[in-house]
Design an enzyme around this catalytic site. Sequence first.
Site, PDB file in Angstrom:
ATOM      1  N   ASP A 174       0.833  -1.205   0.000  1.00 17.98           N
ATOM      2  CA  ASP A 174       0.000   0.000   0.000  1.00 17.98           C
ATOM      3  C   ASP A 174       0.875   1.266   0.000  1.00 17.98           C
ATOM      4  O   ASP A 174       1.659   1.477   0.930  1.00 17.98           O
ATOM      5  CB  ASP A 174      -0.872  -0.067   1.282  1.00 17.98           C
ATOM      6  CG  ASP A 174      -1.995   0.937   1.289  1.00 17.98           C
ATOM      7  OD1 ASP A 174      -2.055   1.769   0.374  1.00 17.98           O
ATOM      8  OD2 ASP A 174      -2.808   0.888   2.233  1.00 17.98           O
ATOM      9  N   GLY A 200      -5.406   3.418  -7.741  1.00  9.22           N
ATOM     10  CA  GLY A 200      -5.718   3.593  -9.162  1.00  9.22           C
ATOM     11  C   GLY A 200      -4.905   4.668  -9.859  1.00  9.22           C
ATOM     12  O   GLY A 200      -5.149   4.982 -11.028  1.00  9.22           O
ATOM     13  N   TRP A 201      -3.923   5.232  -9.178  1.00  8.28           N
ATOM     14  CA  TRP A 201      -3.164   6.336  -9.764  1.00  8.28           C
ATOM     15  C   TRP A 201      -2.446   5.896 -11.040  1.00  8.28           C
ATOM     16  O   TRP A 201      -1.980   4.767 -11.163  1.00  8.28           O
ATOM     17  CB  TRP A 201      -2.111   6.852  -8.777  1.00  8.28           C
ATOM     18  CG  TRP A 201      -2.711   7.473  -7.553  1.00  8.28           C
ATOM     19  CD1 TRP A 201      -4.000   7.912  -7.381  1.00  8.28           C
ATOM     20  CD2 TRP A 201      -2.048   7.695  -6.309  1.00  8.28           C
ATOM     21  NE1 TRP A 201      -4.170   8.405  -6.116  1.00  8.28           N
ATOM     22  CE2 TRP A 201      -2.993   8.295  -5.439  1.00  8.28           C
ATOM     23  CE3 TRP A 201      -0.753   7.470  -5.848  1.00  8.28           C
ATOM     24  CZ2 TRP A 201      -2.672   8.655  -4.133  1.00  8.28           C
ATOM     25  CZ3 TRP A 201      -0.432   7.832  -4.550  1.00  8.28           C
ATOM     26  CH2 TRP A 201      -1.382   8.418  -3.698  1.00  8.28           C
ATOM     27  N   ASP A 220     -10.542   4.137  -0.959  1.00  4.96           N
ATOM     28  CA  ASP A 220     -11.152   3.164  -0.055  1.00  4.96           C
ATOM     29  C   ASP A 220     -12.675   3.135  -0.166  1.00  4.96           C
ATOM     30  O   ASP A 220     -13.327   4.171  -0.209  1.00  4.96           O
ATOM     31  CB  ASP A 220     -10.785   3.498   1.397  1.00  4.96           C
ATOM     32  CG  ASP A 220      -9.321   3.213   1.681  1.00  4.96           C
ATOM     33  OD1 ASP A 220      -8.557   2.983   0.723  1.00  4.96           O
ATOM     34  OD2 ASP A 220      -8.941   3.227   2.867  1.00  4.96           O
TER      35      ASP A 220
END
Length: 739
Positions: free
Chosen positions: A491, A534-535, A555
């Site tokens: 993450d 999703g960048w 999120d």
Amino acid sequence: MRKLLLLILLAAGFLSVRAQDVSLTKGWKLAIGDSAQWASPTYNDQHWQAVNVAQSWEQEGHPGYDGFGWYRIHVVIPSSLKQNAFLKDSLRINLGSVDDNDEVYLNGKLIGRFGGKTGDIKTGSFYGPRTYTIAANNPAILWDKENVLAVRIFDTGGDGGIYGTNFSIGMADVMDHVTVNTEADFNYGERNSLSKSIKLITTNHYDYKGKLAFKVTDPETKAVLYEKTNDAAFSVGRPFTYSFEIARLEKKSYTIVYTFTDEKSGKEITHTETTPYLLTPYPSAKPKINGADVFGARPDHPFLYLIPATGQKPLTYKAQGLPDGLKLDAATGIITGAVAQKGSYPVTLTVSNRLGSKTKSFTIIIGDKIGLTPALGWNSWNAWGLSVDDKKVRISAKAMVDRLSAHGWAYINIDDGWEAEQRQADGKIIANSKFPDMKALTDYVHGLGLRMGIYSSPGPRTCGGFLGSWQHEDQDAQTYGDWGIDYLKYDWCSYSEVTPANPDLPALKKPYQVMRSSLDKINRDIMYSLCQYGWGKVWEWGAEVGGNSWRTTGDIQDTWRSLSSIGFNQDKAAPFSQPGHFNDPDMLVVGKVGWGPSLHNTRLTYDEQYTHISLWSLLSSPLLIGCDMGHLDRFTLNLLTNDEVLAIDQDALGKGASQYLKKEDYQIWVKELKDGGKAIGLFNLSDKYQTISLDKNDPALKGYTKFRDVWQQKYVITTGKDFSAKVAPHGVMLIRVEK
Ligand code: GLA
């Protein structure tokens, strides 16, 4: 009106209707950065960016931004609020939700703060709803004049800023701190009846006495099925309990509205909930093998596969054609070992019990790819947040094996919150006191035939403020290997601190490539789950950097707004779904969720939950249950054990459904399946029942003659030129079409 049996034993209700409140939905301004002056009422914020606080600052033009930001709004607080209120002691400010930690200033004076580990706003992740209450005689309030409300926020990673729907100022009145607690499970009785007890609770020192109105309606016909009003009284420590039974229900959701009206103040509170209905047929006692048709592993790596099978116990298992190196435990159905030789191995699995035997063709593919179908499992985050511990993980693993693994569920994934404060002197990562022995825990999970997942960040800290893998990637991968980890969620979080602002594509890929090469040095198959919201259109390059899945969004929350805005916007990512590499629109929000430590029933209606599982399966998304596995209610279990629905998710072709038809209030998503059939979801996005139709000559249906209702597992007889389905509000008709 339908005839209906109903037993009222006692009564309860909630949620205030506050028409006179001042809305704070519009008029906010945002500045990225931090300055003490920004709290001041005299500071000129005219040049600040006007923002929509319904969504995070990422979505308001600051993609990838973590750190400080301030929001300001100018608002008149009318003294009529006080005059109209029954209790006149406190002012209540609803600030939607904040991500992650915040301080609130009214006319330059600090009136509240929330989040930050040990008070440090820069640590920890305390995102969630915010309501601040201050005394009505607090001199910071300028009655009938313009007030400046300034919110200082620190975002430790992921989405940031203010978001949500609940923005207002009002008096903390009689119905604040009153809850209609509908958390108890429904009981399922004879004649399709449901019964339940609810409670009316308060923390206010006030004696509530009045009437509770209870009303059940059919949202399709609008018919009122039941209406009853009872006396009700409650006070601190003395809740009011209301129990009811409603019978002869059809297979659909009904709406229950509870309204409590307090006699003295005249104030009322209402709460609405819907009723569950079960679609998945009761599992047969005859043996049956479920789960995906394929499983991939790398040569010489430890192999673990539990044959998912239902049927009356005891079951015995057989496997014909297993490659050299694998062995099956005939009593448990667990296959272990390691295979040296690459290849595609067709295997015939058999499961038997006293009622008979059933076989299934299964292919084991030993090669470079793992995760050939999306992961099915559990993740601790949506339930327990940072309060996850060894015991909760064990309970989850046991519950999975007892109740879910027969349908293919296999991963037990620990999210953030397991890491110690400090690494060992040699730099090795260790777990905190909530996880006394990670190796022993993993052995326990493996012993059940399940696989174990863990979580880290490429940054120095995780989103929850725990240790990340920054500059320790090889060492951490080695530790995961030693523990026996099978899945890593990685993450982004604080990685922004160690990479230039507004990272370009190579910079976005880099941390994931670094950990990929560390994982490649380990003699284990570790599913690699990228999480960076999703960048940089990660779906276009997630497979290239070796991800088995990648989060496509921020999120998720347990609301229709969150679910629908994520789920129905996956069309761009869908074409990139393929075996071994899947889009991940985030974990499931069904059952009891809460981001820990306290939990609540998902706020999704039952129809919304059918939509959730249907859409995620059509998208070939990993399905990671995010609830308390120790308390799986009957609906949730029924929802998660539909083998025909799960087969759509696990289809070996690995395609993501396409958004075939997008209308204002309904959508049709179509997924191609390996056997030449299609799975089709007809989704009703509106608040009303509607009939959704598709011409049988439409390219989506042409050539197909059989239409199967997947949830109910039965063929639908259709006459006429259209396939039509009556679909509940926010609900779905999921069909599989066959030639
Ligand atoms: C981020 C992720 C979540 C969860 C938390 C843990 O917000 O997107 O899924 O892992 O971090 O802190």
